[in-house]
Write a protein that holds these residues in place. Sequence first.
Motif, mmCIF file in Angstrom:
data_model
loop_
_atom_site.group_PDB
_atom_site.id
_atom_site.type_symbol
_atom_site.label_atom_id
_atom_site.label_comp_id
_atom_site.label_asym_id
_atom_site.label_seq_id
_atom_site.Cartn_x
_atom_site.Cartn_y
_atom_site.Cartn_z
ATOM 1 N N VAL A 1 0.858 -1.189 0.000
ATOM 2 C CA VAL A 1 0.000 0.000 0.000
ATOM 3 C C VAL A 1 0.888 1.230 0.000
ATOM 4 C CG1 VAL A 1 -1.658 1.346 1.338
ATOM 5 C CG2 VAL A 1 -1.907 -1.135 1.177
ATOM 6 N N GLN A 2 0.544 2.178 -0.830
ATOM 7 C CA GLN A 2 1.231 3.474 -0.817
ATOM 8 C C GLN A 2 0.289 4.517 -0.258
ATOM 9 O OE1 GLN A 2 2.645 3.950 -4.894
ATOM 10 N NE2 GLN A 2 4.670 3.241 -4.269
ATOM 11 N N LEU A 3 0.808 5.344 0.628
ATOM 12 C CA LEU A 3 0.004 6.347 1.314
ATOM 13 C C LEU A 3 0.549 7.738 0.999
ATOM 14 C CD1 LEU A 3 -0.121 4.550 4.789
ATOM 15 C CD2 LEU A 3 -1.828 4.446 2.964
ATOM 16 N N VAL A 4 -0.354 8.645 0.672
ATOM 17 C CA VAL A 4 0.048 10.019 0.353
ATOM 18 C C VAL A 4 -0.817 10.984 1.152
ATOM 19 C CG1 VAL A 4 0.327 11.749 -1.433
ATOM 20 C CG2 VAL A 4 0.773 9.335 -1.956
ATOM 21 N N GLU A 5 -0.190 11.731 2.052
ATOM 22 C CA GLU A 5 -0.904 12.707 2.859
ATOM 23 C C GLU A 5 -0.970 14.062 2.145
ATOM 24 O OE1 GLU A 5 1.712 10.339 5.873
ATOM 25 O OE2 GLU A 5 1.907 11.201 3.864
ATOM 26 N N TYR B 1 2.504 -0.573 12.859
ATOM 27 C CA TYR B 1 2.015 -0.209 11.536
ATOM 28 C C TYR B 1 3.021 -0.615 10.467
ATOM 29 C CZ TYR B 1 -1.413 2.334 14.241
ATOM 30 O OH TYR B 1 -2.408 2.652 15.121
ATOM 31 N N ASP B 2 2.491 -0.976 9.325
ATOM 32 C CA ASP B 2 3.316 -1.582 8.283
ATOM 33 C C ASP B 2 3.657 -0.637 7.139
ATOM 34 O OD1 ASP B 2 1.050 -3.871 9.187
ATOM 35 O OD2 ASP B 2 3.166 -4.484 9.291
ATOM 36 N N TYR B 3 2.792 0.296 6.885
ATOM 37 C CA TYR B 3 3.002 1.214 5.770
ATOM 38 C C TYR B 3 2.832 2.646 6.269
ATOM 39 C CZ TYR B 3 1.974 -3.105 3.263
ATOM 40 O OH TYR B 3 1.969 -4.412 2.826
ATOM 41 N N TRP B 4 3.662 3.529 5.718
ATOM 42 C CA TRP B 4 3.675 4.925 6.141
ATOM 43 C C TRP B 4 3.684 5.859 4.934
ATOM 44 C CZ3 TRP B 4 3.583 6.555 11.237
ATOM 45 C CH2 TRP B 4 3.736 5.560 12.194
ATOM 46 N N GLY B 5 3.042 7.000 5.106
ATOM 47 C CA GLY B 5 3.150 8.048 4.108
ATOM 48 C C GLY B 5 4.382 8.896 4.353
ATOM 49 N N GLN B 6 4.554 9.896 3.518
ATOM 50 C CA GLN B 6 5.747 10.740 3.591
ATOM 51 C C GLN B 6 5.562 11.902 4.568
ATOM 52 O OE1 GLN B 6 3.417 11.142 1.380
ATOM 53 N NE2 GLN B 6 3.077 13.363 1.380
ATOM 54 N N GLY B 7 4.347 12.128 4.997
ATOM 55 C CA GLY B 7 4.071 13.174 5.970
ATOM 56 C C GLY B 7 3.645 14.489 5.348
ATOM 57 N N ALA C 1 -6.520 -3.424 -0.894
ATOM 58 C CA ALA C 1 -6.599 -3.931 0.479
ATOM 59 C C ALA C 1 -6.861 -2.844 1.503
ATOM 60 C CB ALA C 1 -5.308 -4.657 0.829
ATOM 61 N N PHE C 2 -6.915 -1.594 1.072
ATOM 62 C CA PHE C 2 -7.064 -0.490 2.029
ATOM 63 C C PHE C 2 -8.238 -0.711 2.964
ATOM 64 C CE2 PHE C 2 -7.100 3.723 3.712
ATOM 65 C CZ PHE C 2 -8.427 4.113 3.770
ATOM 66 N N SER C 3 -9.360 -1.162 2.446
ATOM 67 C CA SER C 3 -10.569 -1.287 3.259
ATOM 68 C C SER C 3 -10.463 -2.373 4.317
ATOM 69 C CB SER C 3 -11.787 -1.549 2.363
ATOM 70 O OG SER C 3 -11.618 -2.767 1.670
ATOM 71 N N THR C 4 -9.418 -3.174 4.271
ATOM 72 C CA THR C 4 -9.240 -4.226 5.272
ATOM 73 C C THR C 4 -8.250 -3.830 6.363
ATOM 74 O OG1 THR C 4 -7.407 -5.330 4.131
ATOM 75 C CG2 THR C 4 -9.652 -5.963 3.486
ATOM 76 N N TYR C 5 -7.656 -2.643 6.234
ATOM 77 C CA TYR C 5 -6.640 -2.212 7.185
ATOM 78 C C TYR C 5 -7.203 -1.231 8.198
ATOM 79 C CZ TYR C 5 -3.216 -3.818 3.653
ATOM 80 O OH TYR C 5 -2.479 -4.549 2.756
ATOM 81 N N ALA C 6 -6.781 -1.358 9.439
ATOM 82 C CA ALA C 6 -6.947 -0.246 10.364
ATOM 83 C C ALA C 6 -5.924 0.825 9.988
ATOM 84 C CB ALA C 6 -6.720 -0.697 11.799
ATOM 85 N N CYS D 1 0.230 9.431 8.113
ATOM 86 C CA CYS D 1 -0.759 8.370 8.213
ATOM 87 C C CYS D 1 -0.042 7.033 8.062
ATOM 88 C CB CYS D 1 -1.878 8.523 7.191
ATOM 89 S SG CYS D 1 -1.425 8.203 5.491
ATOM 90 N N ALA D 2 -0.660 6.003 8.613
ATOM 91 C CA ALA D 2 -0.044 4.686 8.641
ATOM 92 C C ALA D 2 -1.113 3.619 8.544
ATOM 93 C CB ALA D 2 0.761 4.506 9.928
#
Length: 130
Positions: free
Chosen positions: A2-6, A117-123, A28-33, A96-97
């Motif tokens: 998963v890639q996260l972009v804030e 948490y397993d995946y992180w955005g860049q902030g 898979a986003f909808s399955t993650y907290a 976000c994570a």
Amino acid sequence: QVQLVESGGGLVQAGGSLRLSCAASGRAFSTYAMGWFRQAPGKERDFVARISWSGASTAYADSVKGRFTISRDNAKNTVYLQMNSLKPEDTAVYYCAADRNRPYLGSSSAYTGPGEYDYWGQGTGVTVSS
């Protein structure tokens, strides 16, 4: 993966509001907290809020309770952090994570730790002026 972009950070006066967004790639986003953390200069990364996979359960750090609201839109693969009544001490980079292993709220001893948490955005930076 998963890639996260804030987005949504910026400069605001004390008492003002901002809404941060975190857009996620992948089905898979909808399955993650999901969680929000923040890190002020020279300080550790601190827990801010968490939301379960469905959005039914949320949790907040005491410092933001009653002022911040976490929410999500699984159809848009996005999690939000609405920040009201901002204070200078809220100044930080906000991240976000995603927690791929525990979709529910879980115990505070677990979800408040960045290591959970397993995946992180860049902030995205938030600056609150007094």
